[in-house]
Every structure is written in structure tokens, then in C-alpha cells.
Design a protein around this motif. Structure first.
Motif, PDB file in Angstrom:
ATOM      1  N   ARG A 180     -63.508 -29.085  86.517  1.00 24.89           N
ATOM      2  CA  ARG A 180     -64.085 -29.964  87.539  1.00 24.89           C
ATOM      3  C   ARG A 180     -65.607 -29.905  87.427  1.00 24.89           C
ATOM      4  O   ARG A 180     -66.325 -29.571  88.354  1.00 24.89           O
ATOM      5  N   ALA A 181     -66.052 -30.198  86.249  1.00 24.69           N
ATOM      6  CA  ALA A 181     -67.468 -30.194  85.896  1.00 24.69           C
ATOM      7  C   ALA A 181     -67.633 -31.158  84.740  1.00 24.69           C
ATOM      8  O   ALA A 181     -66.663 -31.474  84.037  1.00 24.69           O
ATOM      9  N   MET A 182     -68.845 -31.613  84.522  1.00 25.65           N
ATOM     10  CA  MET A 182     -69.066 -32.568  83.441  1.00 25.65           C
ATOM     11  C   MET A 182     -70.541 -32.638  83.108  1.00 25.65           C
ATOM     12  O   MET A 182     -71.390 -32.097  83.819  1.00 25.65           O
ATOM     13  N   ASN A 183     -70.818 -33.296  82.002  1.00 27.83           N
ATOM     14  CA  ASN A 183     -72.192 -33.520  81.564  1.00 27.83           C
ATOM     15  C   ASN A 183     -72.626 -34.943  81.833  1.00 27.83           C
ATOM     16  O   ASN A 183     -71.825 -35.883  81.726  1.00 27.83           O
ATOM     17  N   ILE A 184     -73.898 -35.090  82.158  1.00 27.28           N
ATOM     18  CA  ILE A 184     -74.519 -36.399  82.131  1.00 27.28           C
ATOM     19  C   ILE A 184     -75.799 -36.229  81.330  1.00 27.28           C
ATOM     20  O   ILE A 184     -76.598 -35.322  81.582  1.00 27.28           O
ATOM     21  N   ALA A 185     -75.960 -37.046  80.303  1.00 32.70           N
ATOM     22  CA  ALA A 185     -77.032 -36.875  79.325  1.00 32.70           C
ATOM     23  C   ALA A 185     -77.966 -38.077  79.365  1.00 32.70           C
ATOM     24  O   ALA A 185     -77.526 -39.222  79.474  1.00 32.70           O
ATOM     25  N   LEU A 186     -79.262 -37.801  79.247  1.00 33.13           N
ATOM     26  CA  LEU A 186     -80.281 -38.846  79.252  1.00 33.13           C
ATOM     27  C   LEU A 186     -81.018 -38.831  77.918  1.00 33.13           C
ATOM     28  O   LEU A 186     -81.557 -37.799  77.505  1.00 33.13           O
ATOM     29  N   PHE A 187     -81.065 -39.975  77.236  1.00 33.23           N
ATOM     30  CA  PHE A 187     -81.773 -40.092  75.971  1.00 33.23           C
ATOM     31  C   PHE A 187     -83.288 -40.163  76.228  1.00 33.23           C
ATOM     32  O   PHE A 187     -83.752 -41.084  76.910  1.00 33.23           O
ATOM     33  N   LEU A 188     -84.046 -39.226  75.658  1.00 35.15           N
ATOM     34  CA  LEU A 188     -85.498 -39.318  75.717  1.00 35.15           C
ATOM     35  C   LEU A 188     -86.077 -40.022  74.492  1.00 35.15           C
ATOM     36  O   LEU A 188     -87.229 -40.441  74.503  1.00 35.15           O
ATOM     37  N   ASP A 189     -85.287 -40.115  73.446  1.00 37.12           N
ATOM     38  CA  ASP A 189     -85.635 -40.899  72.253  1.00 37.12           C
ATOM     39  C   ASP A 189     -84.514 -41.889  72.002  1.00 37.12           C
ATOM     40  O   ASP A 189     -83.390 -41.716  72.500  1.00 37.12           O
ATOM     41  N   GLU A 190     -84.798 -42.908  71.220  1.00 33.86           N
ATOM     42  CA  GLU A 190     -83.716 -43.781  70.774  1.00 33.86           C
ATOM     43  C   GLU A 190     -82.744 -42.964  69.943  1.00 33.86           C
ATOM     44  O   GLU A 190     -83.145 -42.170  69.084  1.00 33.86           O
ATOM     45  N   VAL A 191     -81.464 -43.119  70.212  1.00 34.56           N
ATOM     46  CA  VAL A 191     -80.426 -42.454  69.434  1.00 34.56           C
ATOM     47  C   VAL A 191     -79.787 -43.483  68.524  1.00 34.56           C
ATOM     48  O   VAL A 191     -79.305 -44.523  68.985  1.00 34.56           O
ATOM     49  N   THR A 192     -79.817 -43.204  67.234  1.00 34.47           N
ATOM     50  CA  THR A 192     -79.289 -44.130  66.235  1.00 34.47           C
ATOM     51  C   THR A 192     -78.158 -43.455  65.465  1.00 34.47           C
ATOM     52  O   THR A 192     -77.844 -42.279  65.680  1.00 34.47           O
ATOM     53  N   SER A 193     -77.586 -44.191  64.541  1.00 29.36           N
ATOM     54  CA  SER A 193     -76.497 -43.642  63.732  1.00 29.36           C
ATOM     55  C   SER A 193     -76.980 -42.611  62.726  1.00 29.36           C
ATOM     56  O   SER A 193     -76.164 -41.908  62.116  1.00 29.36           O
ATOM     57  N   VAL A 194     -78.327 -42.481  62.547  1.00 27.67           N
ATOM     58  CA  VAL A 194     -78.840 -41.613  61.485  1.00 27.67           C
ATOM     59  C   VAL A 194     -79.627 -40.404  61.986  1.00 27.67           C
ATOM     60  O   VAL A 194     -80.015 -39.552  61.179  1.00 27.67           O
ATOM     61  N   ASN A 195     -79.903 -40.303  63.283  1.00 28.45           N
ATOM     62  CA  ASN A 195     -80.725 -39.178  63.731  1.00 28.45           C
ATOM     63  C   ASN A 195     -79.954 -38.151  64.565  1.00 28.45           C
ATOM     64  O   ASN A 195     -80.494 -37.514  65.461  1.00 28.45           O
ATOM     65  N   GLY A 196     -78.672 -37.983  64.230  1.00 27.65           N
ATOM     66  CA  GLY A 196     -77.883 -36.923  64.855  1.00 27.65           C
ATOM     67  C   GLY A 196     -77.253 -37.282  66.175  1.00 27.65           C
ATOM     68  O   GLY A 196     -77.350 -36.512  67.132  1.00 27.65           O
ATOM     69  N   PRO A 197     -76.569 -38.437  66.278  1.00 29.43           N
ATOM     70  CA  PRO A 197     -75.979 -38.829  67.565  1.00 29.43           C
ATOM     71  C   PRO A 197     -74.808 -37.939  67.956  1.00 29.43           C
ATOM     72  O   PRO A 197     -74.183 -37.295  67.104  1.00 29.43           O
ATOM     73  N   LEU A 198     -74.521 -37.906  69.241  1.00 26.77           N
ATOM     74  CA  LEU A 198     -73.303 -37.262  69.708  1.00 26.77           C
ATOM     75  C   LEU A 198     -72.089 -38.022  69.187  1.00 26.77           C
ATOM     76  O   LEU A 198     -72.076 -39.262  69.177  1.00 26.77           O
ATOM     77  N   MET A 199     -71.073 -37.285  68.763  1.00 30.78           N
ATOM     78  CA  MET A 199     -69.812 -37.880  68.325  1.00 30.78           C
ATOM     79  C   MET A 199     -68.702 -37.405  69.257  1.00 30.78           C
ATOM     80  O   MET A 199     -68.574 -36.206  69.509  1.00 30.78           O
ATOM     81  N   PHE A 200     -67.933 -38.346  69.763  1.00 32.09           N
ATOM     82  CA  PHE A 200     -66.836 -38.050  70.681  1.00 32.09           C
ATOM     83  C   PHE A 200     -65.500 -38.421  70.054  1.00 32.09           C
ATOM     84  O   PHE A 200     -65.419 -39.387  69.292  1.00 32.09           O
TER      85      PHE A 200
END
Length: 264
Positions: A125-145
């Protein structure tokens, strides 16, 4: 900020929700500048790779005004309160950096697996909420779910103490393969100011960043106050022990501070 019924349904089904452009460029500019200043300090809460490059800054909301306000921002706290059906406290706060050319991998894992094993959090009963401070692209290490993997419960895991600078309970290849064959793999990308909400049992990872572009993300790990941790072996700036419900600040709390800084 409230989620719509359609968004609530999507989160329940997929285990995550991506919302682009939630924070303004002025708000993000302030936070990005403050994150860089924190990474330049010699605090114990700032963990580094062996090369000296910053990897994670923990608990910035306890010693930095901009991140204190972010930690109680209604655009982050209210959706999680809605999803967890009640008041929440800050279990963990971190600014994760994947520096250009030097960003390290995060292995496949579930956050609740670590919170349960290391901190004795009773239930997911907990979770993450994440805020991008930089643009996240397919090449700079995006989160994968792995979508819908949160429906499979908490998986068996091994304690990885060597791959990265941060100890992690990681899933084996057979488990990841099975879940990915069922749910696929997605990597949400988008501009700075976007947010990602994801279930604490959603299986996720991120690759290294060997691109020339930084990728910095702030994570608020919020837990229902009734579900607080019972074990206190990790440092309190990693797993917090203040279970006071977060009271959201006004929506303009960050923009007000950004304007103040711009005028100085």
C-alpha cells in the motif's frame, strides 16, 4: 490534482500512469538548478559512483526548500492519496541521476520487495510518483516497465550487493522473461515536467545512459500511514521514520519560489 475514472482504471490495469507536462518550465528550472547544487555537496545523503559522479541524493526534502515544497506538492501527493485511499507519509525521497555517458543500470526489481524485506513494510500500500527534471528519451536511460506485472504479487528475489552502488532485491532472468512474455515491456518517455506513477509491485528497471544527455528524475515513495514500516535498520534518511500525514501545500508553492529566485 485528481485523477479521472479512466486514469484510475488504467493505473489499476497496467500498474502505471504517465502524465506529460504537469510542471512548468519555470518550476523544473528551479528544481534542476537545486539538484545540481545538491550533487556538488559533500553530504552523506549523496551517493556516488566510484568515479565520483553523483548517482542518488536521498532526503533532499529535509534540507532543501525547493524539494521540501515538492515533497508536499498537491500535483504529486493528491493523486497518490487518491490511489491509496487515504493519507500518506514520505517513506523515501530521492533524486536519481543518470549522468551523460556515466549513468549506471538499475536491475529488474520491485520496490515493495525491498521495502518489505529491508524495512518490514507490511503490504504494498505504497507507490512511487516520479517527476522528470530532464527530457527522458529512448536513449538516455528511461525507466522500463513490465505492464500488469503488479498483478502477479511480490516475486522471489536475490539481494544484489555488487552490480551497482545501491543494494537491491533483484529478480532473476527466468522471472523477468516470463513476465515480459505475458505483459511486454514499455519505456515511457517525455519532456521535463512529466510525471510517472507506478505501483510498488510493478517490475521495472532502467539501462545505463551512454548518451550525451543527462537524465534526472525525482522519486517520491509515498506510503499509506497505516502501512508504515516496522523495521529501522536502514538510515532514517533512506527509510524515513516520520509517519505524519503529508499536508499538501498550495499549488503555486514552487512557482512562487521560482519567481522569488528569478528576482534575486
Amino acid at each position: 490534482m485528481k485523477l479521472t475514472p479512466e486514469q484510475l482504471e488504467a493505473f489499476d490495469r497496467e500498474g502505471y500512469l504517465f502524465l506529460p507536462n504537469v510542471f512548468s518550465s519555470e518550476e523544473i528550472g528551479l528544481l534542476r538548478d537545486e539538484a545540481r547544487a545538491i550533487y556538488a555537496t559533500d553530504r552523506e545523503e549523496v551517493w556516488r559512483k566510484s568515479s565520483g559522479v553523483a548517482r542518488t541524493a536521498f532526503a533532499a526534502h529535509t534540507y532543501n526548500e525547493a524539494f521540501r515544497r515538492l515533497g508536499a506538492h498537491p500535483r504529486l501527493v493528491e493523486p497518490v492519496t487518491q490511489l491509496l485511499d487515504g493519507p500518506v507519509y514520505m517513506h523515501q525521497f530521492k533524486i536519481n541521476a543518470k549522468a551523460a555517458f556515466d549513468g549506471e543500470v538499475w536491475q529488474w526489481h520491485q520496490d515493495f520487495g525491498t521495502w518489505h524485506r529491508d524495512d518490514e513494510m507490511p503490504e504494498p500500500r505504497a507507490m512511487n510518483i516520479a517527476l522528470f527534471l530532464d527530457e527522458v528519451t529512448s536513449v538516455n536511460g528511461p525507466l522500463m516497465f513490465i505492464p500488469r506485472s503488479h498483478k502477479e504479487g511480490t516475486q522471489a528475489a536475490g539481494h544484489d550487493l555488487e552490480t551497482t552502488s545501491y543494494p537491491l532485491w533483484t529478480l532473476d532472468r527466468a522471472t523477468v522473461t516470463r513476465l515480459a512474455e505475458e505483459g511486454g515491456i514499455v519505456a515511457p518517455t517525455g519532456p521535463a515536467g512529466s510525471i510517472l506513477l507506478f505501483h510498488s509491485n510493478l517490475v521495472h528497471a532502467s539501462p545505463s545512459n551512454i548518451s550525451p544527455w543527462d537524465r534526472t528524475i525525482v522519486y517520491l515513495s509515498l506510503c499509506h500511514v497505516d502501512n508504515h514500516i516496522r523495521k529501522f535498520t536502514r538510515k532514517d534518511w533512506i527509510a524515513h521514520r516520520d509517519f505524519t500525514p503529508i499536508q499538501p501545500l498550495p499549488d503555486d508553492c514552487l512557482s512562487e519560489l521560482a519567481s522569488k529566485h528569478a528576482a534575486e
